[in-house]
Design an enzyme around this catalytic site. Sequence first.
Site, PDB file in Angstrom:
ATOM      1  CB  THR A 117      -0.901  -0.014   1.260  1.00  8.59           C
ATOM      2  OG1 THR A 117      -1.476   1.275   1.429  1.00  8.59           O
ATOM      3  CG2 THR A 117      -0.121  -0.360   2.531  1.00  8.59           C
ATOM      4  CE1 TYR A 141      -3.488  -2.389   5.865  1.00  5.47           C
ATOM      5  CE2 TYR A 141      -3.118  -0.085   5.347  1.00  5.47           C
ATOM      6  CZ  TYR A 141      -3.312  -1.390   4.938  1.00  5.47           C
ATOM      7  OH  TYR A 141      -3.329  -1.698   3.600  1.00  5.47           O
TER       8      TYR A 141
HETATM    9  P1  NAD Z   1     -10.138  -6.876   2.491  1.00  2.97           P
HETATM   10  O1  NAD Z   1     -10.138  -6.556   3.937  1.00  2.97           O
HETATM   11  O2  NAD Z   1     -11.353  -6.638   1.690  1.00  2.97           O
HETATM   12  O3  NAD Z   1      -9.717  -8.399   2.270  1.00  2.97           O
HETATM   13  C1  NAD Z   1      -8.702  -9.028   2.997  1.00  2.97           C
HETATM   14  C2  NAD Z   1      -8.854 -10.527   2.778  1.00  2.97           C
HETATM   15  O4  NAD Z   1      -7.784 -11.190   3.490  1.00  2.97           O
HETATM   16  C3  NAD Z   1     -10.161 -11.101   3.337  1.00  2.97           C
HETATM   17  O5  NAD Z   1     -10.724 -12.012   2.422  1.00  2.97           O
HETATM   18  C4  NAD Z   1      -9.741 -11.806   4.620  1.00  2.97           C
HETATM   19  O6  NAD Z   1     -10.574 -12.892   4.970  1.00  2.97           O
HETATM   20  C5  NAD Z   1      -8.339 -12.265   4.233  1.00  2.97           C
HETATM   21  N1  NAD Z   1      -7.462 -12.492   5.404  1.00  2.97           N
HETATM   22  C6  NAD Z   1      -7.235 -11.650   6.441  1.00  2.97           C
HETATM   23  N2  NAD Z   1      -6.376 -12.215   7.306  1.00  2.97           N
HETATM   24  C7  NAD Z   1      -6.043 -13.431   6.799  1.00  2.97           C
HETATM   25  C8  NAD Z   1      -5.180 -14.469   7.226  1.00  2.97           C
HETATM   26  N3  NAD Z   1      -4.494 -14.380   8.373  1.00  2.97           N
HETATM   27  N4  NAD Z   1      -5.081 -15.583   6.456  1.00  2.97           N
HETATM   28  C9  NAD Z   1      -5.787 -15.695   5.294  1.00  2.97           C
HETATM   29  N5  NAD Z   1      -6.623 -14.734   4.853  1.00  2.97           N
HETATM   30  C10 NAD Z   1      -6.741 -13.620   5.585  1.00  2.97           C
HETATM   31  O7  NAD Z   1      -8.877  -6.066   1.908  1.00  2.97           O
HETATM   32  P2  NAD Z   1      -8.607  -5.403   0.498  1.00  2.97           P
HETATM   33  O8  NAD Z   1      -9.023  -3.992   0.551  1.00  2.97           O
HETATM   34  O9  NAD Z   1      -9.102  -6.299  -0.553  1.00  2.97           O
HETATM   35  O10 NAD Z   1      -7.007  -5.410   0.501  1.00  2.97           O
HETATM   36  C11 NAD Z   1      -6.277  -6.503  -0.033  1.00  2.97           C
HETATM   37  C12 NAD Z   1      -4.797  -6.187   0.017  1.00  2.97           C
HETATM   38  O11 NAD Z   1      -4.513  -5.010  -0.733  1.00  2.97           O
HETATM   39  C13 NAD Z   1      -4.252  -5.938   1.413  1.00  2.97           C
HETATM   40  O12 NAD Z   1      -2.978  -6.513   1.505  1.00  2.97           O
HETATM   41  C14 NAD Z   1      -4.160  -4.427   1.510  1.00  2.97           C
HETATM   42  O13 NAD Z   1      -3.159  -4.028   2.413  1.00  2.97           O
HETATM   43  C15 NAD Z   1      -3.809  -4.068   0.087  1.00  2.97           C
HETATM   44  N6  NAD Z   1      -4.215  -2.736  -0.368  1.00  2.97           N
HETATM   45  C16 NAD Z   1      -5.498  -2.314  -0.174  1.00  2.97           C
HETATM   46  C17 NAD Z   1      -5.884  -1.077  -0.687  1.00  2.97           C
HETATM   47  C18 NAD Z   1      -7.290  -0.550  -0.520  1.00  2.97           C
HETATM   48  O14 NAD Z   1      -7.543   0.600  -0.834  1.00  2.97           O
HETATM   49  N7  NAD Z   1      -8.255  -1.346  -0.065  1.00  2.97           N
HETATM   50  C19 NAD Z   1      -4.945  -0.281  -1.361  1.00  2.97           C
HETATM   51  C20 NAD Z   1      -3.643  -0.755  -1.519  1.00  2.97           C
HETATM   52  C21 NAD Z   1      -3.303  -1.991  -1.030  1.00  2.97           C
HETATM   53  O1  DAU Z   2      -4.108   4.110   0.567  1.00  4.57           O
HETATM   54  C1  DAU Z   2      -4.335   2.743   0.513  1.00  4.57           C
HETATM   55  C2  DAU Z   2      -5.134   2.331   1.723  1.00  4.57           C
HETATM   56  O2  DAU Z   2      -6.441   2.841   1.525  1.00  4.57           O
HETATM   57  C3  DAU Z   2      -5.174   0.837   1.952  1.00  4.57           C
HETATM   58  O3  DAU Z   2      -3.879   0.370   2.211  1.00  4.57           O
HETATM   59  C4  DAU Z   2      -6.111   0.493   3.125  1.00  4.57           C
HETATM   60  O4  DAU Z   2      -6.219  -0.901   3.281  1.00  4.57           O
HETATM   61  C5  DAU Z   2      -7.471   1.082   2.848  1.00  4.57           C
HETATM   62  O5  DAU Z   2      -8.317   0.873   3.947  1.00  4.57           O
HETATM   63  C6  DAU Z   2      -7.355   2.583   2.560  1.00  4.57           C
HETATM   64  O6  DAU Z   2      -6.970   3.297   3.748  1.00  4.57           O
HETATM   65  P1  DAU Z   2      -7.625   4.696   4.126  1.00  4.57           P
HETATM   66  O7  DAU Z   2      -7.475   4.913   5.570  1.00  4.57           O
HETATM   67  O8  DAU Z   2      -7.146   5.771   3.229  1.00  4.57           O
HETATM   68  O9  DAU Z   2      -9.155   4.356   3.722  1.00  4.57           O
HETATM   69  P2  DAU Z   2     -10.550   4.652   4.453  1.00  4.57           P
HETATM   70  O10 DAU Z   2     -11.590   4.267   3.476  1.00  4.57           O
HETATM   71  O11 DAU Z   2     -10.604   4.090   5.815  1.00  4.57           O
HETATM   72  O12 DAU Z   2     -10.523   6.221   4.567  1.00  4.57           O
HETATM   73  C7  DAU Z   2     -10.350   7.050   3.441  1.00  4.57           C
HETATM   74  C8  DAU Z   2     -10.322   8.497   3.931  1.00  4.57           C
HETATM   75  O13 DAU Z   2     -11.630   8.836   4.408  1.00  4.57           O
HETATM   76  C9  DAU Z   2      -9.385   8.709   5.089  1.00  4.57           C
HETATM   77  O14 DAU Z   2      -8.801   9.999   4.982  1.00  4.57           O
HETATM   78  C10 DAU Z   2     -10.292   8.664   6.313  1.00  4.57           C
HETATM   79  C11 DAU Z   2     -11.603   9.229   5.794  1.00  4.57           C
HETATM   80  N1  DAU Z   2     -12.826   8.693   6.424  1.00  4.57           N
HETATM   81  C12 DAU Z   2     -12.992   7.345   6.470  1.00  4.57           C
HETATM   82  C13 DAU Z   2     -14.126   6.778   7.057  1.00  4.57           C
HETATM   83  C14 DAU Z   2     -14.292   5.294   7.130  1.00  4.57           C
HETATM   84  C15 DAU Z   2     -13.811   9.551   6.911  1.00  4.57           C
HETATM   85  O15 DAU Z   2     -13.673  10.787   6.839  1.00  4.57           O
HETATM   86  N2  DAU Z   2     -14.927   9.004   7.489  1.00  4.57           N
HETATM   87  C16 DAU Z   2     -15.111   7.663   7.601  1.00  4.57           C
HETATM   88  O16 DAU Z   2     -16.153   7.238   8.165  1.00  4.57           O
END
Ligand code: NAD
Ligand code: DAU
Length: 329
Positions: A117, A141
């Site tokens: 990330t 995180y």
């Molecule tokens: P998510 O929370 O939707 O999914 C995570 C998945 O991992 C789930 O299916 C959960 O059951 C599984 N998991 C958690 N712990 C586990 C374990 N110990 N063993 C096996 N499975 C396990 O997350 P996401 O948003 O899809 O993110 C996926 C990956 O991408 C993560 O590594 C996250 O750090 C990275 N990432 C996310 C974002 C974002 O914006 N969501 C951005 C950049 C990178």
């Molecule tokens: O940048 C990549 C990351 O993006 C990933 O690695 C993380 O797994 C993913 O959760 C996300 O992290 P953020 O903290 O940026 O995402 P989130 O959706 O939690 O929040 C986005 C922005 O919105 C952040 O500035 C916090 C704000 N926020 C979030 C929530 C849930 C609010 O203002 N109100 C809210 O209720």
Amino acid sequence: MKLLVCGGAGFIGSNFVRLRVRDHGDEVVVLDKLTYAGRLENLADVDHTFVHADIADAEKVREAMAGVDAVVNFAAETHVDRSIAEPDAFVTTHAVGTYVLLEAARERGVRYLQVSTDEVYGSIASGSFTEASPLQPSSPYSATKAGADLLVASYYETFGLETVICRGSNNYGPYQYPEKLIPLMVLNAFHGDKLPVYGDGMQVRNWLYVEDFGRGIGHVLAHGAPGEVYNVGGPDECPNIDVVKRIVALTGNDDTLIEYVTDRPGHDRRYSLGSEKVRALGCVAQVRFEEGLDATGKWYRVNTDWWESIRSGDYLEYYKRQYGTALGG
Ligand code: NAD
Ligand code: DAU
């Protein structure tokens, strides 16, 4: 290719698996612990083999890795707010889990891609992070994700394991669990519930449509050089308050739903990811934020069954703990 996709039942993982099976004809084994964020429904329409396991379970991981060409690791605890409230699982999954996967990949000689990330770089006031920027994570995180990245890099340097790391910016799109900003605001707006904006709402995120991240990861898997890190950033940056106002307009509401609430501790002000390196490999994000947000809103509008089963029970308890207020609707 035969891929082992860890965390493939989550948001980005399931979209990635769909893309690989549909567009590339890959054979995919999904290994997932099915935490609150992992759901088999996310993969209901996709051919795959499923292994219910924790990535920290060495025996199951070793078995699942037999005969695969590459491992892609999405498995993680992913919500920053939960990492502040309860960091335990973040430390275990990101440190021990990543270690177990790397050991199995080393034993089997399997190429390894770690999904990471932009948050590992911390916050940037102006300009964009490159892959050479220092790691300065702010939350439990991002700190544990940064630790996992360093462990992955060490397996390349020390053991010569073929590793690559792909760092994405904020993803959005179908199947995202509604604890994250965009689906939370969309579903609250559907129900006429308050839209809780942290602090002044001027924090900036670099939005990346989930299919663009999947394409980027696939591209890095095929063309990335071993031992390297590749940033995959979205094409657009937007302050949170503007994102929320767009959602208000898309759902036919008005701004009175918006409520400014206490800020997240250690809240990163701005993320911006430079993606020149992956672009040089021939990969460019295609979906602009306006278009992707519109498609996302429509997906949640149509797929009510998907989120109705989430927006109850544990989720309502989580919401009350996090926001100090119950959801109506
Ligand atoms: P998510 O929370 O939707 O999914 C995570 C998945 O991992 C789930 O299916 C959960 O059951 C599984 N998991 C958690 N712990 C586990 C374990 N110990 N063993 C096996 N499975 C396990 O997350 P996401 O948003 O899809 O993110 C996926 C990956 O991408 C993560 O590594 C996250 O750090 C990275 N990432 C996310 C974002 C974002 O914006 N969501 C951005 C950049 C990178
Ligand atoms: O940048 C990549 C990351 O993006 C990933 O690695 C993380 O797994 C993913 O959760 C996300 O992290 P953020 O903290 O940026 O995402 P989130 O959706 O939690 O929040 C986005 C922005 O919105 C952040 O500035 C916090 C704000 N926020 C979030 C929530 C849930 C609010 O203002 N109100 C809210 O209720």
